[in-house]
Scaffold this active site. Structure first.
Site: not given
Ligand SMILES: Cc1ncc(COP(=O)(O)O)c(C=O)c1O
Length: 340
Positions: A54, A287
């Site tokens: 991010k 995630s």
């Molecule tokens: C740890 C984590 N995984 C996945 C995502 C998802 O990414 P995106 O917002 O680009 O879909 C985020 C978004 O904040 C995140 O902080």
């Protein structure tokens, strides 16, 4: 202070963290490749200075706002964030002479909240249990704060085109170059949708046949929307996997570049994190664990071939989730909380 030390500090002043965003490594994961009898590569985004993917949209959104004159020097960048965008924003803002006010959900890990404070962000904890349009939610509070405070600017990652652009212009070309154009699948978790939309668009422009797959928690509405183009008639409680899963369709999600979205549960993600750590020694973020869990749960739908080149995007690192993913009791505690 000795003159030697002084020289070192003086030099450090010239080292700007934002110059180190991107160009993260990609590595073949022999363990997952052997299980799925294919070639699995991991794009390790935790090597960014703010330790997450991010940082990229944070930098793009800040530079865009300054370029367009939306904020004056000394102003405050405002964001609703599960922590990672907030950290990237606060880190870059501080370096550029701006302040940061970050609204986080009460489910945000303690590690992330402390990190935000460590880069000078003002943190406000909100309640997202009634969705992001509710009065008490991070999104609502961030919007109203920016509306009511002079020289503050809500970067609004869910609806900011610089979010997608950051991944289209940096993450995707990096992967393409690192893989020498050999990519058959790209798999990423979906929160705002910025990563999958930006990378998905770049890859589809290179080759329409590259499969772009998303991952979201059970209860999130994005896979339903992708298949039916409507929101579900009935909502079930979203399983809280930090950073991914939504009850609305974010503007930064461009479903034209997404082929499929898989759902995964909280407990499957936690078990995947612990199993992966026990076997490989790596601590993966929440995630990222959801992606590993998805491979296991949906193995019959994946149909990987030995000649495939599958890229998984790991946005951050497990050290941000020690209490939630790796403490002894985290699975047992969660089991008693979830009503299945
Ligand atoms: C740890 C984590 N995984 C996945 C995502 C998802 O990414 P995106 O917002 O680009 O879909 C985020 C978004 O904040 C995140 O902080």
């Amino acid at each position: 202070m000795s003159s030697k030390r002084y020289i070192l500090n003086k030099k450090r002043k010239n080292i700007l963290t934002r110059n180190f965003i991107g160009n993260t490594p990609i590595r073949r994961c022999d363990y997952l490749s052997s299980i799925y009898n294919t070639n699995i590569f991991i794009k390790e985004e935790f090597h960014n200075p703010g330790m997450s993917s991010k940082d990229r949209p944070a930098l793009f959104m800040i530079e865009d706002a300054i370029r367009k004159g939306k904020i004056k020097p000394g102003g405050t960048f405002v964001e609703a964030s599960s922590g990672n965008t907030g950290y990237g924003l606060a880190m870059i803002a501080k370096e550029m002479g701006y302040a940061a006010k970050i609204f986080v959900s009460k489910s945000c890990s303690l590690e992330k909240i402390e990190m935000l404070k460590s880069v000078g962000a003002k943190v406000e904890i909100c309640d997202n249990s009634n969705g992001l349009h509710d009065f008490y939610s991070t999104q609502f509070k961030a919007q109203s704060y920016a509306a009511n405070n002079l020289n503050s600017y809500f970067t609004n990652q869910y609806y900011n085109s610089s979010n997608i652009k950051a991944h289209y212009r940096t993450t995707a070309p990096e992967i393409w170059e690192q893989m020498k154009g050999k990519v058959t699948h790209f798999i990423a978790g979906i929160g705002t949708g910025g990563t999958i939309s930006g990378v998905g668009r770049f890859f589809k422009e290179k080759n329409r046949n590259i499969k772009i797959w998303g991952v979201e928690p059970v209860g999130s509405v994005l896979s339903h929307f992708l298949s039916h183009r409507t929101l579900p008639e009935e909502y079930i409680t979203i399983e809280p996997i930090e950073g991914i899963g939504r009850t609305f369709i974010p503007g930064a999600l461009d479903i034209n570049y997404v082929d499929k979205i898989f759902q995964i549960g909280l407990l499957d993600s936690k078990s995947a994190a612990q199993e992966y750590k026990n076997i490989t020694g790596f601590l993966v973020g929440f995630s990222s664990a959801a992606i590993i869990g998805t491979l296991k749960k949906h193995i019959n739908d994946l149909a990987f071939r030995p000649t495939d080149y599958v890229v998984l995007l790991f946005p951050d690192h497990g050290s941000r989730y020690l209490s939630k993913l790796y403490s002894k009791n985290c699975i047992a505690n969660e089991k008693s909380k979830i009503i299945c």
